[in-house]
Design a protein around this motif. Structure first.
Motif, PDB file in Angstrom:
ATOM      1  N   ALA A 160      27.256  40.125  28.421  1.00 40.78           N
ATOM      2  CA  ALA A 160      28.605  39.544  28.352  1.00 40.78           C
ATOM      3  C   ALA A 160      29.314  39.860  27.033  1.00 40.78           C
ATOM      4  CB  ALA A 160      28.528  38.033  28.560  1.00 40.78           C
ATOM      5  N   TYR A 161      28.837  40.836  26.276  1.00 40.74           N
ATOM      6  CA  TYR A 161      29.513  41.244  25.044  1.00 40.74           C
ATOM      7  C   TYR A 161      30.959  41.634  25.361  1.00 40.74           C
ATOM      8  CZ  TYR A 161      30.823  44.422  21.232  1.00 40.74           C
ATOM      9  OH  TYR A 161      31.493  45.064  20.226  1.00 40.74           O
ATOM     10  N   ASP A 162      31.917  41.022  24.659  1.00 37.35           N
ATOM     11  CA  ASP A 162      33.317  41.212  25.025  1.00 37.35           C
ATOM     12  C   ASP A 162      33.841  42.617  24.731  1.00 37.35           C
ATOM     13  OD1 ASP A 162      33.510  41.108  22.262  1.00 37.35           O
ATOM     14  OD2 ASP A 162      34.569  39.194  22.194  1.00 37.35           O
ATOM     15  N   GLY A 163      33.067  43.440  24.031  1.00 34.64           N
ATOM     16  CA  GLY A 163      33.485  44.815  23.805  1.00 34.64           C
ATOM     17  C   GLY A 163      33.620  45.603  25.099  1.00 34.64           C
ATOM     18  N   TYR A 164      32.886  45.174  26.140  1.00 38.45           N
ATOM     19  CA  TYR A 164      32.951  45.879  27.421  1.00 38.45           C
ATOM     20  C   TYR A 164      34.204  45.516  28.221  1.00 38.45           C
ATOM     21  CZ  TYR A 164      28.025  47.109  26.689  1.00 38.45           C
ATOM     22  OH  TYR A 164      26.846  47.612  26.183  1.00 38.45           O
ATOM     23  N   ASP A 165      34.877  44.448  27.843  1.00 38.52           N
ATOM     24  CA  ASP A 165      36.015  43.970  28.640  1.00 38.52           C
ATOM     25  C   ASP A 165      37.118  45.015  28.755  1.00 38.52           C
ATOM     26  OD1 ASP A 165      34.642  41.622  28.934  1.00 38.52           O
ATOM     27  OD2 ASP A 165      35.841  40.479  27.497  1.00 38.52           O
ATOM     28  N   ARG A 166      37.290  45.837  27.722  1.00 41.45           N
ATOM     29  CA  ARG A 166      38.353  46.844  27.745  1.00 41.45           C
ATOM     30  C   ARG A 166      38.160  47.852  28.885  1.00 41.45           C
ATOM     31  NH1 ARG A 166      38.770  49.572  22.411  1.00 41.45           N
ATOM     32  NH2 ARG A 166      39.927  51.203  23.479  1.00 41.45           N
ATOM     33  N   LEU A 167      36.917  47.987  29.374  1.00 41.60           N
ATOM     34  CA  LEU A 167      36.642  48.948  30.433  1.00 41.60           C
ATOM     35  C   LEU A 167      37.274  48.537  31.754  1.00 41.60           C
ATOM     36  CD1 LEU A 167      32.874  49.582  29.643  1.00 41.60           C
ATOM     37  CD2 LEU A 167      34.800  51.057  29.056  1.00 41.60           C
ATOM     38  N   THR A 168      37.604  47.257  31.883  1.00 44.73           N
ATOM     39  CA  THR A 168      38.230  46.789  33.122  1.00 44.73           C
ATOM     40  C   THR A 168      39.700  47.189  33.201  1.00 44.73           C
ATOM     41  OG1 THR A 168      38.841  44.639  32.166  1.00 44.73           O
ATOM     42  CG2 THR A 168      36.665  44.816  33.188  1.00 44.73           C
ATOM     43  N   GLU A 169      40.206  47.812  32.145  1.00 44.56           N
ATOM     44  CA  GLU A 169      41.608  48.245  32.127  1.00 44.56           C
ATOM     45  C   GLU A 169      41.744  49.759  31.977  1.00 44.56           C
ATOM     46  OE1 GLU A 169      43.407  46.074  28.972  1.00 44.56           O
ATOM     47  OE2 GLU A 169      43.087  44.106  29.896  1.00 44.56           O
ATOM     48  N   VAL A 170      40.620  50.465  31.989  1.00 47.01           N
ATOM     49  CA  VAL A 170      40.642  51.919  31.835  1.00 47.01           C
ATOM     50  C   VAL A 170      41.258  52.571  33.074  1.00 47.01           C
ATOM     51  CG1 VAL A 170      39.216  53.996  31.617  1.00 47.01           C
ATOM     52  CG2 VAL A 170      38.659  51.952  30.294  1.00 47.01           C
ATOM     53  N   VAL A 171      42.171  53.495  32.854  1.00 46.17           N
ATOM     54  CA  VAL A 171      42.802  54.211  33.961  1.00 46.17           C
ATOM     55  C   VAL A 171      41.928  55.414  34.328  1.00 46.17           C
ATOM     56  CG1 VAL A 171      44.833  55.483  34.724  1.00 46.17           C
ATOM     57  CG2 VAL A 171      45.098  53.488  33.228  1.00 46.17           C
ATOM     58  N   ARG A 172      41.387  55.387  35.539  1.00 49.08           N
ATOM     59  CA  ARG A 172      40.528  56.476  36.039  1.00 49.08           C
ATOM     60  C   ARG A 172      40.866  56.728  37.500  1.00 49.08           C
ATOM     61  NH1 ARG A 172      34.555  55.548  36.053  1.00 49.08           N
ATOM     62  NH2 ARG A 172      35.134  53.786  37.349  1.00 49.08           N
ATOM     63  N   PRO A 173      40.546  57.915  38.020  1.00 52.43           N
ATOM     64  CA  PRO A 173      40.780  58.164  39.450  1.00 52.43           C
ATOM     65  C   PRO A 173      40.068  57.146  40.336  1.00 52.43           C
ATOM     66  CG  PRO A 173      40.262  60.227  38.320  1.00 52.43           C
ATOM     67  CD  PRO A 173      40.038  59.122  37.324  1.00 52.43           C
TER      68      PRO A 173
END
Length: 276
Positions: free
Chosen positions: A68-81
């Motif tokens: 649950a380290y919050d550093g991973y939260d940004r990955l939920t907003e990454v724009v990918r195909p």
């Protein structure tokens, strides 16, 4: 995905600076998937989620199982195909919190929480190695009602205990990450925890204690590269020393770059038995 400290010598200061090894693992054996188990270590000078995003660039998956380290939260907003990453959180991390409470305070509520989580692991043990469809069906029938009851029980306990207690903090941790904790009920390929990557990263922690630190950042990157080879060999039941020796011999003997896939650890014996 997980990360662990990697101390690196800081020339001129007479001390070490804190770096990190990031581990990315793929292990489909729990659902008898076709892909070989792999772990890749990467070195970074920090723990920012930006490094996680950088190291995952190019991966085609949709789910990322992590703590649950919050550093991973940004990955939920990454724009990918494929769309942004969907985070899957770890029941083992949650369980450890309550186990620690039981050990330190003999809390009956924490002890009950450990028992509830153990029931989920019992279901997983029965379907380990089964197809994703079989695993998902068992989870829908058995684990889903348990999870629903556990959430209600957590909410009830939280309303009855001191809001400033460690127990309340641990229950809030569970409820705040409930969506990630219950992702395993949506896809039979997912695991209940991050144990596959934690098991792969554990030897790095032991080596770090023995080696003390890397001499410089390039040394840390080489350390990560070799750790990737050794750990992936072990996951595929291949002797790392034998693999490295025979692979280097094949490269020296002119193994073509276009067939580098033949030299992967999971194809080791097949590739090394062919004439070069």
């Amino acid at each position: 995905m997980d990360e662990t400290k990697a101390p690196v010598l800081d020339p001129g200061r007479g001390q070490t600076k804190k770096g990190y090894f990031w581990a990315i693992a793929s292990d489909d054996r729990g659902h008898s998937g076709p892909s070989p188990p792999i772990v890749l270590f990467r070195y970074a000078p920090g723990r920012s989620g930006a490094f996680a995003q950088q190291f995952l660039d190019g991966f085609g998956g949709r789910f990322l199982q992590c703590d649950a380290y919050d550093g991973y939260d940004r990955l939920t907003e990454v724009v990918r195909p494929q769309g942004p990453w969907t985070l899957v959180h770890c029941w083992s991390h949650l369980r450890r919190r309550f186990v620690k409470l039981v050990r330190n305070s003999k809390s009956p509520i924490a002890e009950a929480a450990v028992r509830h989580i153990a029931q989920l692991y019992a279901i997983e043990a029965m379907v380990r190695g089964s197809s994703p469809d079989i695993r998902l069906a068992a989870r829908k029938e058995h684990s889903l009602p348990m999870v629903a009851a556990l959430k209600s029980w957590f909410e009830k306990q939280l309303s009855m205990i001191s809001s400033g207690s460690t127990l309340a903090e641990d229950i809030r941790y569970a409820l705040n990450h409930w969506q990630g904790l219950t992702r395993f009920l949506e896809d039979g390929r997912l695991e209940l925890d991050t144990n596959p990557v934690e098991n792969a990263i554990r030897p790095i922690c032991l080596t770090r204690k023995n080696a003390l630190f890397a001499g410089h950042e390039i040394g840390a990157e080489n350390w990560a590269l070799l750790a990737s080879i050794v750990a992936t060999c072990k996951l595929n039941d291949v002797n790392p020393a034998g693999y490295i020796a025979e692979t280097l011999e094949a490269i020296i003997d002119g193994h073509p770059h276009s067939r580098i896939g033949d030299l992967m650890p999971w194809r080791f014996r097949k590739a090394s038995s062919q004439p070069q």
